[in-house]
Design a protein around this motif. Sequence first.
Motif, PDB file in Angstrom:
ATOM      1  N   SER A   5       1.880   2.168  -3.594  1.00 16.35           N
ATOM      2  CA  SER A   5       0.650   2.391  -4.606  1.00 16.35           C
ATOM      3  C   SER A   5       0.012   3.499  -4.601  1.00 16.35           C
ATOM      4  CB  SER A   5      -0.445   1.239  -3.992  1.00 16.35           C
ATOM      5  OG  SER A   5      -0.146  -0.135  -3.984  1.00 16.35           O
ATOM      6  N   GLN A  61      -7.519  -3.690  -0.139  1.00 13.20           N
ATOM      7  CA  GLN A  61      -8.627  -4.919   0.321  1.00 13.20           C
ATOM      8  C   GLN A  61      -9.828  -4.108   1.301  1.00 13.20           C
ATOM      9  OE1 GLN A  61      -5.275  -4.966   0.666  1.00 13.20           O
ATOM     10  NE2 GLN A  61      -4.494  -7.019   0.495  1.00 13.20           N
ATOM     11  N   HIS A  94       0.949  -1.137   0.034  1.00 10.61           N
ATOM     12  CA  HIS A  94      -0.197   0.198  -0.015  1.00 10.61           C
ATOM     13  C   HIS A  94       0.899   1.222  -0.100  1.00 10.61           C
ATOM     14  CE1 HIS A  94      -3.190  -2.720   2.142  1.00 10.61           C
ATOM     15  NE2 HIS A  94      -3.149  -2.894   0.911  1.00 10.61           N
ATOM     16  N   LYS A 102      -6.753   1.174  -5.841  1.00 15.61           N
ATOM     17  CA  LYS A 102      -7.601   0.175  -6.573  1.00 15.61           C
ATOM     18  C   LYS A 102      -7.549  -1.027  -5.841  1.00 15.61           C
ATOM     19  CE  LYS A 102      -7.605   2.696 -11.015  1.00 15.61           C
ATOM     20  NZ  LYS A 102      -7.355   3.042 -12.312  1.00 15.61           N
ATOM     21  N   LYS A 103      -6.214  -1.382  -5.295  1.00 17.61           N
ATOM     22  CA  LYS A 103      -6.092  -2.730  -5.029  1.00 17.61           C
ATOM     23  C   LYS A 103      -6.004  -2.976  -3.382  1.00 17.61           C
ATOM     24  CE  LYS A 103      -3.213  -4.081  -8.930  1.00 17.61           C
ATOM     25  NZ  LYS A 103      -1.806  -4.681  -9.301  1.00 17.61           N
TER      26      LYS A 103
END
Length: 234
Positions: free
Chosen positions: A75, A82, A72, A79-80
Amino acid sequence: MAYRTLDHSDMNLFKNRLWKLMENKGIYTAEGLAKNLYDNHYVSVKQKESYDDPSIIYHRAIDSVKNKVQRHLNSNTAKKLQGEYAIAYCKFFDCSADYLFGNIECRTHDNQFIQNETGLSEPAIEELRLLALFDSTLGTEPDLNTINILLQQLSSKYNNIIHTITSYLRSNGLSEDSWYDIRSEKLSEKKPAMNTDRVHIPAHSDIFDNLLLMDIEKRIINLKNELKKAPNAN
């Protein structure tokens, strides 16, 4: 691997918003955040049944959480992210999911609304909220009452309290050679150069008094509005 020493100033990036939330909590590593999330039961880790030493099992869980946190922190978008970690971050950092996703600039919708209405920075909003909470805990509202009194004075033709402030500044609080820079809104004891393009007003003057009164009026009206909107201010 994400490094705290890199430039994290671009708040349009998810990783930088997460870094900012961490730093506000005094957390500066992925492992530090992982331990806080796991130890406070914001996230869980599924592990196979094992007879290993509990400390080994614990460190294995921390490593698993750390790896996800690290991703994270690398990033640019959420979008990814969880669902479990989105909820965990919101609860642990006391922030809105919209902040994590970059839909609002402030940490919460309440702060965003106040900022939109007043232009105050989020740190200023938080200070006002703490002030209101402190007064509520004591069962008194000394600061809010003071603001109300000043506002009443401003609407009066006498303005006794406000003019007492300016009288004090002119008689005791300011040196004989003080100047007010209109552009920066700061006082200076250094006489401005004649060729400067900045506008300076002598502090011992009626013009300075009027400027001060206008500034006080603007500030206390903003303060009163913020305190009325902040939770626990009533």
